[in-house]
Write an enzyme that holds these catalytic residues in place. Structure first.
Site, PDB file in Angstrom:
ATOM      1  N   GLU A  10       0.570  -1.332   0.244  1.00 44.58           N
ATOM      2  CA  GLU A  10       0.122  -0.299  -0.293  1.00 44.58           C
ATOM      3  C   GLU A  10       0.621   0.899   0.259  1.00 44.58           C
ATOM      4  O   GLU A  10       0.546   2.678   0.398  1.00 44.58           O
ATOM      5  CB  GLU A  10      -1.188   0.174   1.364  1.00 44.58           C
ATOM      6  N   HIS A  59      -3.193   2.495   8.330  1.00 47.65           N
ATOM      7  CA  HIS A  59      -4.037   2.036   7.526  1.00 47.65           C
ATOM      8  C   HIS A  59      -4.354   0.373   8.604  1.00 47.65           C
ATOM      9  O   HIS A  59      -3.361   0.179   9.184  1.00 47.65           O
ATOM     10  CB  HIS A  59      -3.255   1.436   6.281  1.00 47.65           C
ATOM     11  N   HIS A 105      -7.152  -2.662  10.613  1.00 47.18           N
ATOM     12  CA  HIS A 105      -9.022  -3.005   9.778  1.00 47.18           C
ATOM     13  C   HIS A 105      -9.513  -2.895  11.536  1.00 47.18           C
ATOM     14  O   HIS A 105      -9.726  -3.644  12.520  1.00 47.18           O
ATOM     15  CB  HIS A 105      -8.635  -4.344   9.808  1.00 47.18           C
ATOM     16  N   GLU A 130     -16.448  13.137  22.687  1.00 48.85           N
ATOM     17  CA  GLU A 130     -14.803  13.380  22.252  1.00 48.85           C
ATOM     18  C   GLU A 130     -14.876  12.955  20.653  1.00 48.85           C
ATOM     19  O   GLU A 130     -14.226  13.437  19.632  1.00 48.85           O
ATOM     20  CB  GLU A 130     -13.778  11.672  22.360  1.00 48.85           C
ATOM     21  N   HIS A 135     -13.759  -3.383   4.656  1.00 50.01           N
ATOM     22  CA  HIS A 135     -11.318  -3.331   4.605  1.00 50.01           C
ATOM     23  C   HIS A 135     -11.425  -2.766   5.584  1.00 50.01           C
ATOM     24  O   HIS A 135     -10.796  -3.413   6.934  1.00 50.01           O
ATOM     25  CB  HIS A 135     -11.657  -2.921   3.415  1.00 50.01           C
TER      26      HIS A 135
END
Length: 276
Positions: free
Chosen positions: A115, A138, A140, A168, A209
């Site tokens: 990525e 990145h 999940h 928050e 994803h």
């Protein structure tokens, strides 16, 4: 001082381990990149030699000469803190922009995450918005991914939902969250779609994803994702308990924004109080 003993490697070790412990980076899922400055690089005696050149499938020439500490492709976040010189690497973008020079790490022949082009595209976008932002992350997050299956993929609707799950949320991400369509990961196409959204948002949801997020430092970006995921966790718990009987209102959000001096995305929340 050697780079392996630097605060940057230590922080990468800490954050990757925390992400794994949260369950957000199973197996070889997830990746992080951190931009370093020339003055930060100059502190270390072992970064003066190019170990090898690694081609990349993206024209990163707008970032030529910049340095990035990045996690490796196929690496498990649970192992980074044990093998940082194997599972992470420090690279410099070449002048041509189609490859990187490896200065440290990836000592078993590895290379940056698949990525990495998506990261570099996001770095290009965010440097135009705020040059202090130099981390892209990145992962999940479980409840956020689940939400992308059960909720309409509408940025305003999901952003407002997350704002109303806890005070928050509005304070931490007043611009809301961006969402792209489901796309195949590891491609330049998903990277460009994400980078385009990063012109407006610091958090971009990859439906079914995970999430891309950016900010000034690793603690900040980790905390940003953590706040989004906590809001999703609360929503999951609320729905499991039954009907929603009361909630944070739009007026409550406006009061919150004024108290914490933040400006909500005007497309998602008008600051004009509705009366009558």
């Amino acid at each position: 001082m050697k780079f392996i003993d630097s605060k940057f490697v230590k922080k990468m070790n800490e954050i990757t381990n925390e992400l794994y412990r949260h369950g957000w980076d199973e197996r070889n899922g997830g990746n992080i990149s951190l931009r370093l400055t020339q003055s930060e690089i100059d502190q270390y005696e072992d970064l003066n030699t190019t170990l090898r050149n690694i081609p990349i499938k993206f024209d990163a020439s707008p970032l030529a000469g910049q340095y990035y500490l990045v996690t490796g492709t196929g690496r498990y976040f649970k192992n980074v803190h044990k093998y940082p010189e194997r599972d992470t690497g420090l690279v410099r973008i070449t002048d041509e922009g189609n490859s990187v020079d490896l200065l440290w790490g990836f000592n078993d022949g590895g290379q940056p995450t698949s990525e990495f082009p998506a990261h570099l595209m996001t770095h290009i976008s965010r440097q135009k918005v705020d040059n202090n932002q130099r981390v892209v992350m990145h992962c999940h997050p479980t409840n956020l991914v689940a939400l992308s299956f059960t909720h309409k993929l509408d940025e305003a609707s999901i952003s407002r939902l997350l704002w109303k799950m806890q005070a928050e949320s509005l304070v931490v991400f007043p611009e809301g969250v961006g969402i792209i369509p489901y796309m195949t990961p590891g491609t330049n196409e998903i990277g460009q779609e994400t980078a385009d959204k990063m012109n407006e948002f610091r958090v971009v949801v990859w439906p079914h994803h995970g999430v891309f997020a950016c900010g000034d430092n690793m603690d900040e970006v980790y905390g940003l994702i953590e706040t989004v995921e906590k809001a999703c966790m609360i929503y999951t718990a609320v729905r499991s308990q039954g009907n929603i009987l009361q909630s944070i209102t739009d007026d409550d959000l406006r009061d919150l924004a004024k108290s914490f001096n933040v400006i909500p995305n005007p497309e998602f929340l008008s600051m004009a109080t509705v009366t009558g």
